[in-house]
Design an enzyme around this catalytic site. Structure first.
Site, PDB file in Angstrom:
ATOM      1  N   LYS A  75       1.305 -27.524  28.111  1.00 25.30           N
ATOM      2  CA  LYS A  75       2.070 -26.281  28.083  1.00 25.30           C
ATOM      3  C   LYS A  75       1.795 -25.539  26.782  1.00 25.30           C
ATOM      4  O   LYS A  75       1.622 -26.174  25.724  1.00 25.30           O
ATOM      5  CB  LYS A  75       3.565 -26.625  28.219  1.00 25.30           C
ATOM      6  CG  LYS A  75       4.503 -25.440  28.338  1.00 25.30           C
ATOM      7  CD  LYS A  75       5.924 -25.914  28.656  1.00 25.30           C
ATOM      8  CE  LYS A  75       6.929 -24.791  28.758  1.00 25.30           C
ATOM      9  NZ  LYS A  75       8.273 -25.272  29.138  1.00 25.30           N
ATOM     10  N   SER A 150      10.408 -23.111  33.078  1.00 27.35           N
ATOM     11  CA  SER A 150       9.420 -22.336  32.357  1.00 27.35           C
ATOM     12  C   SER A 150       8.027 -22.946  32.387  1.00 27.35           C
ATOM     13  O   SER A 150       7.052 -22.269  32.090  1.00 27.35           O
ATOM     14  CB  SER A 150       9.862 -22.162  30.908  1.00 27.35           C
ATOM     15  OG  SER A 150       9.975 -23.426  30.269  1.00 27.35           O
ATOM     16  N   SER A 174      13.109 -27.060  32.935  1.00 26.48           N
ATOM     17  CA  SER A 174      11.790 -26.433  32.970  1.00 26.48           C
ATOM     18  C   SER A 174      10.646 -27.314  33.435  1.00 26.48           C
ATOM     19  O   SER A 174       9.537 -26.816  33.629  1.00 26.48           O
ATOM     20  CB  SER A 174      11.446 -25.869  31.597  1.00 26.48           C
ATOM     21  OG  SER A 174      12.050 -24.614  31.469  1.00 26.48           O
TER      22      SER A 174
HETATM   23  N1  GLN Z   1      15.546 -22.040  32.989  1.00 25.12           N
HETATM   24  C1  GLN Z   1      16.165 -22.587  31.831  1.00 25.12           C
HETATM   25  C2  GLN Z   1      16.237 -21.537  30.754  1.00 25.12           C
HETATM   26  O1  GLN Z   1      15.779 -20.483  30.989  1.00 25.12           O
HETATM   27  C3  GLN Z   1      15.451 -23.813  31.384  1.00 25.12           C
HETATM   28  C4  GLN Z   1      14.387 -23.585  30.406  1.00 25.12           C
HETATM   29  C5  GLN Z   1      13.757 -24.849  29.914  1.00 25.12           C
HETATM   30  O2  GLN Z   1      14.075 -25.941  30.386  1.00 25.12           O
HETATM   31  N2  GLN Z   1      12.912 -24.694  28.918  1.00 25.12           N
HETATM   32  O3  GLN Z   1      16.733 -21.759  29.705  1.00 25.12           O
END
Ligand code: GLN
Length: 476
Positions: A75, A150, A174
């Protein structure tokens, strides 16, 4: 080539049917062919081929590491020395890592080949990958739909077989949410299991790095390589790390007691097909002789609000380092120190990141601290107490991964609250720090995959992997 497990690759490497160089070339061809997915922001092809050559030689000599033959994407929020890392943000455009993240270092030490940098939502904030400064990622199963976020690029890359496995980070889902949307395995280890050194920080008391894979064995192997004490991350536990990939196979899964969260399964926001599938899974497990019982967890509706108070607070502090002074983007329109800060941040950050910095600054401000931040901290403690109480009586908790299958581009984009509610079932594991996994077990009538989630006891990844593997193989 269509390898979907390291075991199959290792077998063929041993038989001389394939080489690491041939594997890498094959992935590179597919990456080029599937370029429209936008899963990779950068591909380190020549370097990966050169590494493959070296590893092929080690295999010949019998000196290769545990991950020889594994081609991995990382990532775009993990540092890899001498390579670009941007958090998919304009504010870090062109920035090169000065050191390796511990997880990257450990993967390389076991001869994994890192093939490229995967797209994600800006600074890991998002659930759809629509928030990347470098364009959206398409879901390989249906290009009109989001891959989730994400870690959308990492997940789409694994789902489209552009690499065997990938690393993501999971602050509120994410890894597990995109895994559910793209039909792969996504796992978040216990908080304090895997070093965060070299991970661009979003919300430090929630962030964990974890794998996206096609099967449990690969996930277990990656976690066992990455996990364990690191002098650069003081939140790590000093518990010894078992060889998960070996140990989980020894667990007698028959004896495990499973709780399912009634409030989640019955939640009005849950897609009826996902509910029906979960009920079928519960029945199938009962038929196999398992104790599977409902547990009550009435706090679910507080998960998203407390998560967004706490994580934005941490983000507002973590992201203050991007000031236009030390590194990253500096606005050419600035005239003095203050305008350097203001303009660099205004021009460098995307809308969602700005929203969270402002929200976090607000909940920490002196007049509102008690009403929001301190209250959310108390809710966090209740979450831990009540979840741990369930795990006193049961070995694992079963719940949905996501409220629905992958949604269409634009569907939630204009309404942040709608987007935040996508995280309703995943944030519990981050609020409590417990390990959790999304397993690609469901198929929606619209053709999209969806996941089933398991949450385990703190630091008991072995049982979580064991039961996941069992669940992946029982007929429902
Ligand atoms: N969708 C969640 C957020 O926007 C999770 C993001 C993540 O786990 N990095 O914060």
């Amino acid at each position: 080539m269509n390898y979907r497990s390291l075991q199959a690759i290792k077998r063929d490497l041993k038989l001389g049917k394939v080489t690491c160089q041939a594997l890498v070339s094959d992935y590179l061809t597919r990456i080029e062919k599937e370029k429209h997915l936008n899963a990779f922001l950068e591909v380190w092809g020549d370097e990966a081929l050169a590494q493959a050559k070296g590893i092929d030689e080690k295999i010949q000599k019998g000196t290769a590491g545990k991950l020889a033959g594994m081609v991995i994407g990382i990532k775009d929020n993990l540092c890899y020395k001498g390579h670009k890392v941007t958090g998919s943000s304009k504010i870090l455009e062109g920035f090169e890592s000065l050191y390796n993240a511990t997880v990257v270092e450990r993967l390389i030490a076991e001869d994994a080949i890192i093939i490229g940098r995967c797209n994600c939502d800006e600074f890991a904030m998002g659930s759809s990958n629509e928030k990347s400064a470098y364009g959206k990622v398409l879901n390989p199963h249906d290009n009109k739909r989001v891959p989730g976020g994400s870690s959308g690029g990492s997940t789409a890359a694994v789902a489209a077989n552009l690499c065997l496995a990938a690393l993501g980070s999971d602050t509120g889902g994410s890894i597990r949410q995109p895994a559910s949307f793209c039909g792969v395995v996504g796992m978040k280890p216990t908080y304090g299991k895997v070093s965060r050194y070299g991970l661009l920080a979003y919300a430090s008391s929630f962030d964990q790095v974890g794998p996206l894979t096609n099967n449990i064995e690969d996930a277990a192997l990656i976690v066992e390589v990455m996990a364990g004490k690191d002098e650069y991350d003081s939140t790590l536990s000093d518990k010894p790390i078992p060889d998960y990939s070996i140990e989980y196979k020894k667990v007698d899964t028959k004896k495990l007691r499973i709780a399912y969260l009634k409030d989640c399964v019955e939640h009005t926001g849950l897609d009826p097909e996902i509910r029906a599938h979960l009920e079928k899974t519960i029945d199938a497990l009962k038929k196999q002789g398992h104790v599977v019982e409902p547990a009550s967890f009435p706090l679910t509706d507080y998960a998203v609000p407390s998560y967004y108070v706490l994580t934005t607070a941490e983000a507002s502090s973590n992201l203050s380092r991007y000031s236009g002074i030390n590194y990253g983007y500096r606005s050419p329109n600035a005239t003095d120190l203050e305008s350097t800060y203001k303009k660099s941040r205004t021009e460098g950050f995307g809308t969602e990141v700005k929203r969270r910095i402002m929200l976090g600054t607000f909940v920490l401000s002196s007049g509102y601290f008690d009403a929001y931040y301190s209250k959310a901290q108390k809710v966090r403690r209740l979450f831990s107490e009540q979840t741990e109480a369930i795990l006193k009586d049961y070995d694992l908790i079963l719940l949905p991964s996501t409220p629905g299958p992958a949604f269409l581009f634009g569907q939630n984009d204009l309404d942040p609250v709608k987007m935040y509610l996508e995280d309703i079932f995943t944030v519990q594991a981050n609020i409590t720090g417990l390990p959790a996994i999304s397993l690609p077990l469901g198929k929606h009538s619209n053709g999209m995959p969806f996941g089933v989630q398991l949450m385990g006891k703190r630091h008991d990844e072995t049982t979580l992997f064991a039961f996941s593997d069992y669940l992946m193989n029982i007929p429902t």
